[in-house]
Design a protein around this motif. Sequence first.
Motif, PDB file in Angstrom:
ATOM      1  N   UNK A 304      21.676 -29.531  24.035  1.00  0.00           N
ATOM      2  CA  UNK A 304      20.962 -30.681  23.483  1.00  0.00           C
ATOM      3  C   UNK A 304      19.750 -30.105  22.767  1.00  0.00           C
ATOM      4  N   UNK A 305      19.875 -29.917  21.461  1.00  0.00           N
ATOM      5  CA  UNK A 305      18.816 -29.249  20.715  1.00  0.00           C
ATOM      6  C   UNK A 305      17.550 -30.102  20.673  1.00  0.00           C
ATOM      7  N   UNK A 306      16.401 -29.507  20.932  1.00  0.00           N
ATOM      8  CA  UNK A 306      15.139 -30.247  20.809  1.00  0.00           C
ATOM      9  C   UNK A 306      14.960 -30.791  19.401  1.00  0.00           C
ATOM     10  N   UNK A 307      14.536 -32.039  19.298  1.00  0.00           N
ATOM     11  CA  UNK A 307      14.377 -32.660  17.986  1.00  0.00           C
ATOM     12  C   UNK A 307      13.311 -31.975  17.141  1.00  0.00           C
ATOM     13  N   UNK A 308      12.352 -31.320  17.802  1.00  0.00           N
ATOM     14  CA  UNK A 308      11.273 -30.663  17.086  1.00  0.00           C
ATOM     15  C   UNK A 308      11.790 -29.584  16.157  1.00  0.00           C
ATOM     16  N   UNK A 309      12.974 -29.034  16.453  1.00  0.00           N
ATOM     17  CA  UNK A 309      13.549 -27.986  15.595  1.00  0.00           C
ATOM     18  C   UNK A 309      13.956 -28.538  14.233  1.00  0.00           C
ATOM     19  N   UNK A 310      14.132 -29.848  14.126  1.00  0.00           N
ATOM     20  CA  UNK A 310      14.620 -30.436  12.877  1.00  0.00           C
ATOM     21  C   UNK A 310      13.491 -31.101  12.079  1.00  0.00           C
ATOM     22  N   UNK A 311      12.242 -30.879  12.497  1.00  0.00           N
ATOM     23  CA  UNK A 311      11.121 -31.500  11.776  1.00  0.00           C
ATOM     24  C   UNK A 311      10.414 -30.490  10.891  1.00  0.00           C
TER      25      UNK A 311
END
Length: 311
Positions: A304-311
């Motif tokens: 479950x990839x942390x959403x912060x990686x996509x910001x």
Amino acid sequence: MTAEISRPLQRTVSPAPADSGHRFDAGRRWDASLSLAFASRSHGREGAARTRLVRARHHGPLRVQRPFYPEPHQVGRVDPCHVYLLHPPGGLVSGDALTVDIRVEPSAHAVLTTPAATKLYRADSHAVAWSQTNRFAVEDDGLLEWLPQETIGFDGSRGEQLTEIALQGSARCLGWEIMALGRPASQLPFESGRIEQRFRLSRDGRPLWLERQPLDPAHRRFVGRWGQGGATVQATLWAAGVEDAGGAVGALRAALPARPNWAVTQRHGVLLLRYLGSSRNEAWDLCCAAWHVLRPLLAGRGVCEPRIWRT
């Protein structure tokens, strides 16, 4: 009264050391520290459990955002707690001394990452070094995932990174360290300075993996084909606690793209994957792909990839 209510989250700010302060000579030292503890607690539904952040203490510019619970509950498993470690300055300068202490209590599951790359800036005119120390203690049946974004070493940077992991009983851990040297896009290669990395991993006090790696452009190892070979990006991924480490090595070799710039092996139950090349994105993608393979073996659940990686 539940244990969770009787033991609330402790948030404290430690007093500054007496000898700290904004000095600009060879004796400068700016300390910052962060201490976190995670524990498994019952969570409403019958038999459900969730990992709680039960202690958060800090001094200086190190913080955490609120805990996140992005993963669906699985019957019989403890819900992981996701936390982002924040260092508002965004990098280390001469005299900085950062210390992070993480404790994962029995059966708890913590996932830690950072919101951006860590920058290691050029040393000052006094060549004062910085230091970065990460200490992790994982108790019996606990699981820690340490997944920081990359570190960028600027030309002329001087300092030491220390990572210590102490496992107890059947504790498990997975983590990585991605280091990019210099700033090739700005035509600023890593031509001076010295960065030393140290890793120590033990189980029940017995050393399993000890490593010291100096990154010094003035040393022949840095350019020798038997050493760094002139590579500007390197990565190490480790995993401990996989039931069948040999089988995990085979699974990684089958799942990851066959390239000459990475290798994987295992010894004393510690799986190590290494990358040596010139692309941060390639190193990152390789580590993430390995995480997709290893996490089900360690945690019994998909990534479950942390959403912060996509910001």
